[in-house]
Design a protein around this motif. Structure first.
Motif, mmCIF file in Angstrom:
data_model
loop_
_atom_site.group_PDB
_atom_site.id
_atom_site.type_symbol
_atom_site.label_atom_id
_atom_site.label_comp_id
_atom_site.label_asym_id
_atom_site.label_seq_id
_atom_site.Cartn_x
_atom_site.Cartn_y
_atom_site.Cartn_z
ATOM 1 N N MET A 24 38.705 34.887 47.252
ATOM 2 C CA MET A 24 38.054 33.609 47.566
ATOM 3 C C MET A 24 36.813 33.373 46.707
ATOM 4 O O MET A 24 36.462 32.241 46.424
ATOM 5 C CB MET A 24 37.708 33.517 49.064
ATOM 6 C CG MET A 24 38.919 33.549 49.981
ATOM 7 S SD MET A 24 40.281 32.438 49.494
ATOM 8 C CE MET A 24 39.528 30.836 49.703
ATOM 9 N N GLU A 25 36.168 34.455 46.266
ATOM 10 C CA GLU A 25 35.071 34.269 45.315
ATOM 11 C C GLU A 25 35.652 33.765 43.992
ATOM 12 O O GLU A 25 35.049 32.941 43.302
ATOM 13 C CB GLU A 25 34.264 35.563 45.090
ATOM 14 C CG GLU A 25 33.077 35.311 44.175
ATOM 15 C CD GLU A 25 32.194 36.536 43.912
ATOM 16 O OE1 GLU A 25 32.731 37.638 43.736
ATOM 17 O OE2 GLU A 25 30.961 36.359 43.890
ATOM 18 N N GLY A 26 36.857 34.255 43.666
ATOM 19 C CA GLY A 26 37.546 33.739 42.477
ATOM 20 C C GLY A 26 37.751 32.232 42.588
ATOM 21 O O GLY A 26 37.343 31.469 41.705
ATOM 22 N N HIS A 27 38.350 31.779 43.707
ATOM 23 C CA HIS A 27 38.541 30.328 43.902
ATOM 24 C C HIS A 27 37.195 29.604 43.796
ATOM 25 O O HIS A 27 37.081 28.580 43.129
ATOM 26 C CB HIS A 27 39.140 30.048 45.286
ATOM 27 C CG HIS A 27 40.634 30.212 45.354
ATOM 28 N ND1 HIS A 27 41.495 29.502 44.554
ATOM 29 C CD2 HIS A 27 41.424 30.978 46.160
ATOM 30 C CE1 HIS A 27 42.753 29.828 44.849
ATOM 31 N NE2 HIS A 27 42.741 30.732 45.821
ATOM 32 N N LEU A 28 36.196 30.135 44.492
ATOM 33 C CA LEU A 28 34.893 29.468 44.577
ATOM 34 C C LEU A 28 34.242 29.298 43.203
ATOM 35 O O LEU A 28 33.576 28.292 42.937
ATOM 36 C CB LEU A 28 33.980 30.278 45.505
ATOM 37 C CG LEU A 28 32.675 29.641 45.965
ATOM 38 C CD1 LEU A 28 32.262 30.232 47.306
ATOM 39 C CD2 LEU A 28 31.546 29.862 44.988
ATOM 40 N N LEU A 29 34.428 30.284 42.316
ATOM 41 C CA LEU A 29 33.754 30.225 41.011
ATOM 42 C C LEU A 29 34.562 29.471 39.956
ATOM 43 O O LEU A 29 34.023 29.130 38.892
ATOM 44 C CB LEU A 29 33.438 31.650 40.523
ATOM 45 C CG LEU A 29 32.456 32.451 41.396
ATOM 46 C CD1 LEU A 29 32.248 33.850 40.815
ATOM 47 C CD2 LEU A 29 31.107 31.735 41.524
ATOM 48 N N ALA A 30 35.845 29.162 40.247
ATOM 49 C CA ALA A 30 36.695 28.488 39.241
ATOM 50 C C ALA A 30 36.082 27.189 38.700
ATOM 51 O O ALA A 30 36.198 26.912 37.497
ATOM 52 C CB ALA A 30 38.095 28.248 39.808
ATOM 53 N N ASP B 207 46.334 29.665 42.896
ATOM 54 C CA ASP B 207 46.064 31.015 42.398
ATOM 55 C C ASP B 207 46.302 31.151 40.885
ATOM 56 O O ASP B 207 47.286 30.621 40.360
ATOM 57 C CB ASP B 207 46.932 32.026 43.153
ATOM 58 C CG ASP B 207 46.543 32.082 44.615
ATOM 59 O OD1 ASP B 207 45.491 31.525 44.978
ATOM 60 O OD2 ASP B 207 47.299 32.695 45.392
ATOM 61 N N ASN B 208 45.439 31.886 40.229
ATOM 62 C CA ASN B 208 45.545 32.056 38.776
ATOM 63 C C ASN B 208 44.715 33.261 38.336
ATOM 64 O O ASN B 208 43.863 33.744 39.085
ATOM 65 C CB ASN B 208 45.059 30.780 38.079
ATOM 66 C CG ASN B 208 43.589 30.520 38.345
ATOM 67 O OD1 ASN B 208 42.722 31.048 37.655
ATOM 68 N ND2 ASN B 208 43.282 29.746 39.377
ATOM 69 N N GLY B 209 44.970 33.729 37.125
ATOM 70 C CA GLY B 209 44.237 34.894 36.613
ATOM 71 C C GLY B 209 42.867 34.525 36.053
ATOM 72 O O GLY B 209 41.957 35.358 36.021
ATOM 73 N N ALA B 210 42.695 33.261 35.629
ATOM 74 C CA ALA B 210 41.442 32.841 34.989
ATOM 75 C C ALA B 210 40.261 33.006 35.942
ATOM 76 O O ALA B 210 39.200 33.513 35.557
ATOM 77 C CB ALA B 210 41.564 31.386 34.529
ATOM 78 N N MET B 211 40.460 32.578 37.183
ATOM 79 C CA MET B 211 39.345 32.649 38.142
ATOM 80 C C MET B 211 38.975 34.109 38.432
ATOM 81 O O MET B 211 37.813 34.415 38.703
ATOM 82 C CB MET B 211 39.697 31.898 39.440
ATOM 83 C CG MET B 211 40.806 32.517 40.259
ATOM 84 S SD MET B 211 41.212 31.465 41.686
ATOM 85 C CE MET B 211 42.136 32.632 42.727
ATOM 86 N N ILE B 212 39.948 34.998 38.358
ATOM 87 C CA ILE B 212 39.679 36.417 38.624
ATOM 88 C C ILE B 212 38.948 37.053 37.437
ATOM 89 O O ILE B 212 38.003 37.826 37.611
ATOM 90 C CB ILE B 212 40.991 37.176 38.956
ATOM 91 C CG1 ILE B 212 41.701 36.532 40.160
ATOM 92 C CG2 ILE B 212 40.737 38.673 39.187
ATOM 93 C CD1 ILE B 212 40.844 36.395 41.426
ATOM 94 N N ALA B 213 39.372 36.684 36.222
ATOM 95 C CA ALA B 213 38.680 37.192 35.026
ATOM 96 C C ALA B 213 37.218 36.733 35.051
ATOM 97 O O ALA B 213 36.301 37.521 34.796
ATOM 98 C CB ALA B 213 39.383 36.681 33.764
ATOM 99 N N PHE B 214 36.994 35.454 35.392
ATOM 100 C CA PHE B 214 35.636 34.903 35.392
ATOM 101 C C PHE B 214 34.787 35.525 36.504
ATOM 102 O O PHE B 214 33.633 35.897 36.282
ATOM 103 C CB PHE B 214 35.682 33.380 35.539
ATOM 104 C CG PHE B 214 34.327 32.746 35.524
ATOM 105 C CD1 PHE B 214 33.537 32.799 34.390
ATOM 106 C CD2 PHE B 214 33.827 32.107 36.649
ATOM 107 C CE1 PHE B 214 32.266 32.220 34.367
ATOM 108 C CE2 PHE B 214 32.569 31.528 36.646
ATOM 109 C CZ PHE B 214 31.783 31.593 35.508
ATOM 110 N N ALA B 215 35.365 35.656 37.702
ATOM 111 C CA ALA B 215 34.620 36.280 38.804
ATOM 112 C C ALA B 215 34.307 37.740 38.456
ATOM 113 O O ALA B 215 33.225 38.251 38.779
ATOM 114 C CB ALA B 215 35.405 36.185 40.107
ATOM 115 N N GLY B 216 35.230 38.416 37.773
ATOM 116 C CA GLY B 216 35.007 39.802 37.342
ATOM 117 C C GLY B 216 33.833 39.887 36.381
ATOM 118 O O GLY B 216 33.003 40.806 36.464
ATOM 119 N N TYR B 217 33.759 38.906 35.481
ATOM 120 C CA TYR B 217 32.626 38.856 34.548
ATOM 121 C C TYR B 217 31.309 38.715 35.320
ATOM 122 O O TYR B 217 30.336 39.423 35.047
ATOM 123 C CB TYR B 217 32.824 37.691 33.571
ATOM 124 C CG TYR B 217 31.616 37.417 32.705
ATOM 125 C CD1 TYR B 217 31.162 38.368 31.784
ATOM 126 C CD2 TYR B 217 30.931 36.211 32.813
ATOM 127 C CE1 TYR B 217 30.043 38.125 31.000
ATOM 128 C CE2 TYR B 217 29.816 35.959 32.022
ATOM 129 C CZ TYR B 217 29.370 36.922 31.126
ATOM 130 O OH TYR B 217 28.262 36.670 30.366
#
Ligand code: ATP
Ligand code: MG
Ligand code: FE
Length: 339
Positions: free
Chosen positions: A112-118, A305-315
């Motif tokens: 959900m942090e991934g979604h939130l930061l997308a 759902d997507n990988g971009a938001m996870i890569a960005f949240a990971g950063y």
């Protein structure tokens, strides 16, 4: 810095490469929609097996599209929860194994942090502090974002999520899975003056939501139509879809307005699958204009759902100094306030 993001929490295998200088360099997504369509919902065991089949080929595809070598990467980010445990384990174990082999950290990311930061991947991007509405298949939450990583839940659904209500409505109207886009499409032909559905909890103070009563109201209306002489006609389906979507959108808009007023914020961030809904975007645009506020979304393909938001949240996690270890630990439930 370059971060590879891996998303496998539900029925989408998503991979993307984020570069801190130039943004998303490459991404790929495989949706399992067809696999689960005949069951009318996601079958966890089938989801896990399909992630096993698709993940490595997608990683190869993204690395090739980006012209990247493992040596160019600074970290791998993967979704560690919340979600289906078996599905999460696939992403977590592949991420940990590659990170170990390539000598880089593997960072766990909250879905959900991934979604939130997308929406922060867009230009212009919102600047914290802001208020976020997360509306997806499993969540409906209003979040006060003091800064990246500092989240306070202002309100949430006491029962069904908004996306889940769309999916169940689609099922009862025979519109198939996933419901959101199909209900929205059917609603385009709907007669706006035939039905008015309830707006749950809007006359009570507070920022919580409830969509299960609306779901029952929708089912009762559907059944009444089906019992009539002509049975459930295409007009009935369109009119019910219209009234349902109108009620959900109106309810979300009222609560967002209340959250902006309560916090005094002039920025609303909306993310998660339902943020792709065009009527919602239209109504929120009107609402924020009247308040002199602004609303921000992910681009349409990064709402679900997507990988971009996870890569960005990971950063962002990496910037915050999050530690990485080799334990493969995932969580089906995981409150965002614990971050
Ligand atoms: P969560 O993120 O809470 O774990 P999820 O990952 O399954 O759940 P998402 O992928 O963010 O959810 O979004 C999928 C949901 O979005 C589904 O319920 C789907 O019906 C809904 N959805 C997608 N597009 C639209 C649309 N245009 N209008 C309304 N709902 C939509
Ligand atoms: Mg999905
Ligand atoms: Fe999601």
């Amino acid at each position: 810095m370059r971060i590879l993001g891996i998303e496998t929490s539900c029925d989408e295998t998503g991979v993307a490469l984020y570069d801190s200088d130039c943004g998303i360099v490459a991404d790929a997504l495989y949706s399992q929609i067809e696999l689960h369509a005949e069951y009318g919902g996601v079958v966890p065991e089938l989801a896990s097996r399909d992630h096993v089949r698709k993940l490595i080929p997608l990683i190869k595809e993204v690395m090739a599209k980006a012209g990247s070598q493992p040596a160019d990467l600074d970290a791998i980010a993967y979704t560690a929860g919340p979600g289906l445990v078996g599905a999460l384990m696939v992403g977590a174990s592949v991420a940990k194994s590659l990170a170990y082999a390539w000598g880089i950290p593997a960072l766990s990311v909250h879905h959900m942090e991934g979604h939130l930061l997308a929406p922060l991947l867009e230009d212009p991007a919102p600047q914290a502090p802001f208020v976020a509405l997360l509306v997806s298949g499993g969540h409906t939450q209003l979040v006060n974002v003091a800064s990246i990583g500092q989240y306070q839940i202002l309100g949430e659904s006491l029962d069904d999520a908004a996306g889940e209500a769309f999916d169940k409505t689609a099922k009862m109207l025979g519109l198939g899975y996933p419901g959101g886009p199909n209900v929205a499409k059917a609603a385009q032909q709907g007669n706006a003056s035939r039905f008015r559905f309830p707006r749950p909890m809007v006359d009570r103070p507070g920022l919580d939501f409830s969509f299960s009563g609306l779901k029952t109201f929708t089912l009762n209306t559907r059944n009444k139509c089906a019992e009539a002489d002509a049975g459930l006609t295409p007009e009935d389906v369109a009119d019910i879809a219209w009234a349902f979507q109108d009620a959900v959108v109106d309810t979300l808009t009222i609560k967002c307005k209340r959250a902006l007023k309560q916090t005094g914020s002039k920025q609303l961030v909306v993310a998660g699958g339902v943020s792709a809904n065009l009527l919602l975007r239209e109504k929120l645009a009107d609402m924020v204009a009247k308040l002199g506020a602004q609303v921000f979304y992910p681009q349409l393909r990064f709402c679900t759902d997507n990988g971009a938001m996870i890569a960005f949240a990971g950063y962002q996690r990496m910037l915050a100094g999050q530690e990485a270890d080799l334990k493969v630990k995932v969580r089906a439930r995981w409150p965002m306030t614990e971050l």
